[in-house]
Design a protein around this motif. Structure first.
Motif, short mmCIF file in Angstrom:
data_model
loop_
_atom_site.label_atom_id
_atom_site.label_comp_id
_atom_site.label_asym_id
_atom_site.label_seq_id
_atom_site.Cartn_x
_atom_site.Cartn_y
_atom_site.Cartn_z
N LEU A 131 0.82 -1.21 0.00
CA LEU A 131 0.00 0.00 0.00
C LEU A 131 0.87 1.27 0.00
O LEU A 131 0.56 2.25 -0.67
CB LEU A 131 -0.93 -0.01 1.23
N TYR A 132 1.96 1.19 0.75
CA TYR A 132 2.90 2.31 0.83
C TYR A 132 3.46 2.62 -0.57
O TYR A 132 3.44 3.74 -1.04
CB TYR A 132 4.02 1.93 1.79
N ARG A 133 3.90 1.57 -1.24
CA ARG A 133 4.46 1.72 -2.59
C ARG A 133 3.41 2.31 -3.53
O ARG A 133 3.66 3.27 -4.27
CB ARG A 133 4.93 0.36 -3.10
N LEU A 191 10.96 14.31 -10.46
CA LEU A 191 9.89 13.56 -9.80
C LEU A 191 9.60 12.24 -10.51
O LEU A 191 9.36 11.22 -9.86
CB LEU A 191 8.62 14.42 -9.72
N TYR A 192 9.62 12.26 -11.85
CA TYR A 192 9.44 10.98 -12.56
C TYR A 192 10.55 10.01 -12.16
O TYR A 192 10.31 8.82 -11.99
CB TYR A 192 9.42 11.19 -14.08
N SER A 193 11.75 10.53 -12.02
CA SER A 193 12.85 9.65 -11.59
C SER A 193 12.59 9.09 -10.20
O SER A 193 12.82 7.90 -9.96
CB SER A 193 14.18 10.42 -11.58
N LEU A 198 10.23 3.33 -7.65
CA LEU A 198 9.23 2.46 -7.02
C LEU A 198 8.67 1.44 -8.01
O LEU A 198 7.77 0.66 -7.67
CB LEU A 198 8.09 3.32 -6.46
N GLY A 199 9.17 1.48 -9.24
CA GLY A 199 8.83 0.41 -10.17
C GLY A 199 7.84 0.75 -11.27
O GLY A 199 7.34 -0.14 -11.94
N LYS A 200 7.56 2.04 -11.50
CA LYS A 200 6.70 2.38 -12.64
C LYS A 200 7.53 3.26 -13.56
O LYS A 200 8.13 4.23 -13.11
CB LYS A 200 5.46 3.12 -12.13
N SER A 201 7.55 2.97 -14.86
CA SER A 201 8.42 3.72 -15.76
C SER A 201 7.78 5.05 -16.16
O SER A 201 6.57 5.23 -16.05
CB SER A 201 8.70 2.91 -17.02
#
Lengths: 326, 201
Positions: free
Chosen positions: A44-46, A97-99, A104-107
């Motif tokens: 949930l945190y992720r 921010l995208y970086s 967290l695992g989303k491109s």
């Protein structure tokens, strides 16, 4: 969004996290430690962090559009140079921010796809148009001021990459604030037409500015958890109150009238009282039916489509994905 | 000498001012965030350079930079048509950036030896920034020029379209011989030769 008013999703049926790991994780946060990308974290945190950082990043690139449109029309060299640098900063913030979210695992591609497909939101305020130069000044001063209130709070959160990005962003935003304030002071000290121009902008932008911090939070177990995990750092109402505390006096000092006769600080409670903004409008705009939603997303979509060949050509078959340093 | 000098400075300043304006239109619209940022940096440099040149014109008796840059009519500008053309797609903007900045870097190399000292001093200062512009142009041209079939054919098309316009960058001034004999500027012809040589490499 833009660091505040973030919409958090209620997640009911999350898989049960390992209780030992969870206790350890919570103890670390309690001690004020930062969580890093390779550390264990609850699902949930992720999920909520991705959502929050992604929305923040989107708000930066979409936020570049209403001001960006004034770059070619800015009055004079001084303003033009400053505005170009300012809007460039916003795009740079999106990059940071995208970086941070990618760790967290989303491109970035997935996030931008979700943006242009309308699946992922951005700050509602950028769905309003900048008719005049004074609208642009309002954003540079007051929308950035609101963003700083949110971002300073979020910078004390628990996720390391996001906090580090926010520290850098806040430093730059504080220059934007000075620039925006200067622009407004100039109009305030100008001719009657210039003063009226800003007053009109203030009248137009005040309701979306009140929306900016999001609706009053409902107290829920869910939101308690996010607070405990230092994902959410304060209630929307607290942020709004803090903004009003800091900026209402500054706006009034310049002789402008805030278009809300009820706006008043209750000295006993220390809270501001105001006419409740129209939350139906907020909902309508966030769901796509605002004055500029279609235009903003169309610009982004066009940029993505027209830029595809460039990104494809740069992606050599040998390129290996690397997690960004954040 | 004053008219010849002013004409030269106007031409250089207007080219930079207009191209800076075009570059700035990529803000929020680039093929990726990094290119948004790069074109914005170059726009800021170009507009900053033009400001320095308009300030120089002020010393030569012209109006202040804001008046000169923002209130003249279109027919009073001295820029070449090439810098005015709409951005179009990224391939055209990149090719224009490459052709223009290569010429610009060489122009300021030549101006290092100008007999008009303020121009020589400015050239010294600007040269460092232009180096980054040409590095950027060369890097992207190389990468996209050896990327996919589409990227290669797009660049070729844009190059074919741009070259005739690019010749406009070297249009001689009515005072060309005076500029050369006074040692203010080595001349457009010489610049074009150097530029052609550089492109052939």
């Amino acid at each position: 969004m833009y660091g505040g008013g973030t919409t958090f999703e209620g997640i009911k049926a999350e898989k049960k996290d390992d209780p030992v790991k969870l206790a350890e994780f919570e103890a670390r946060i309690e001690r004020g430690e930062k969580i890093e990308p390779t550390d264990w974290m609850p699902a949930l945190y992720r999920k909520q962090l991705i959502r929050m950082i992604e929305q923040h990043a989107h708000s930066e690139i979409i936020g570049a559009l209403p001001e960006g449109t004034w770059i070619t029309r800015a009055p004079g060299f001084k303003r033009k140079m400053a505005l170009m640098a300012k809007v460039q900063d916003e795009v740079g913030h999106a990059q940071l921010l995208y970086s941070a979210a990618e760790t967290l695992g989303k491109s970035r591609e997935e996030m931008i796809d979700d943006l242009i497909n309308g699946k992922s939101k951005y700050s509602n305020i950028f769905n309003y148009p900048t008719f005049t130069w004074a609208d642009c000044c309002f954003i540079s001063w007051l929308v950035d001021a609101g963003a700083i209130v949110n971002q300073l709070a979020n910078a004390k959160g628990s996720y390391g990459p996001y906090c580090r990005a926010l520290d850098r962003i806040c430093a730059e935003e504080s220059f934007h604030l000075k620039y925006g304030h200067h622009c407004v002071i100039y109009l305030a000290a100008g001719t009657e037409i210039q003063r009226q121009m800003f007053q009109d902008a203030l009248n137009r932008w005040w309701p979306p500015m009140m929306h900016f911090f999001g609706p009053s939070d409902k107290i829920s177990v869910h939101s308690d958890t996010l607070m405990k995990w230092k994902v959410k750092m304060g209630s929307n109402d607290d942020m709004r109150n803090q903004f009003l505390d800091m900026y209402v006096p500054k706006i009034r000092e310049l002789g402008f009238v805030i278009p809300d006769p009820k706006l008043n600080k209750n000295e006993e409670t220390g809270r501001w009282e105001y006419t409740e903004p129209d939350w139906e409008e907020f909902k309508r705009v966030i769901n796509g039916d605002g004055p500029c939603n279609k235009e903003r997303l169309a610009v982004r979509r066009t940029a993505e489509e027209r830029g595809r060949w460039v990104r494809e050509a740069l992606r050599s078959p040998k390129t290996v994905y690397q997690m960004p340093l954040a | 000498m004053s008219d010849a000098l002013k004409e030269l400075i106007y031409k250089i300043a207007d080219d930079q001012f207009i191209l800076g304006h075009r570059n700035s239109e990529w803000t929020g619209f680039g093929p990726m965030l990094e290119e948004d940022i790069a074109f914005s940096s170059m726009a800021q440099d170009k507009i900053g350079h033009s400001f320095a040149l308009y300030t120089m014109l002020r010393e030569l008796g012209e109006q202040d930079p804001d008046t000169v840059a923002f209130t003249r009519n279109a027919n009073q500008f001295h820029n070449c048509i090439f810098v005015e053309l709409p951005n179009g797609e990224y391939d055209f903007s990149l090719v224009r950036h490459f052709l223009f900045d290569t010429a610009e870097a060489l122009r300021f190399e030549m101006l290092l030896n100008s007999s008009y000292e303020p121009l020589a001093l400015l050239a010294k200062k600007i040269r460092g920034e232009l180096r980054y512009h040409t590095i950027h142009a060369n890097t992207f041209l190389k990468k996209l020029g050896s990327g996919t079939e589409e990227s290669i054919s797009r660049l070729q098309k844009s190059l074919d379209y741009s070259l005739p316009y690019a010749m406009g960058m070297f249009e001689p001034s009515p005072y060309e011989s005076e500029l050369i004999s006074e040692g203010i500027f080595g001349g457009e012809e010489k610049l074009r030769e150097q530029w052609t040589k550089k492109l052939r490499k």
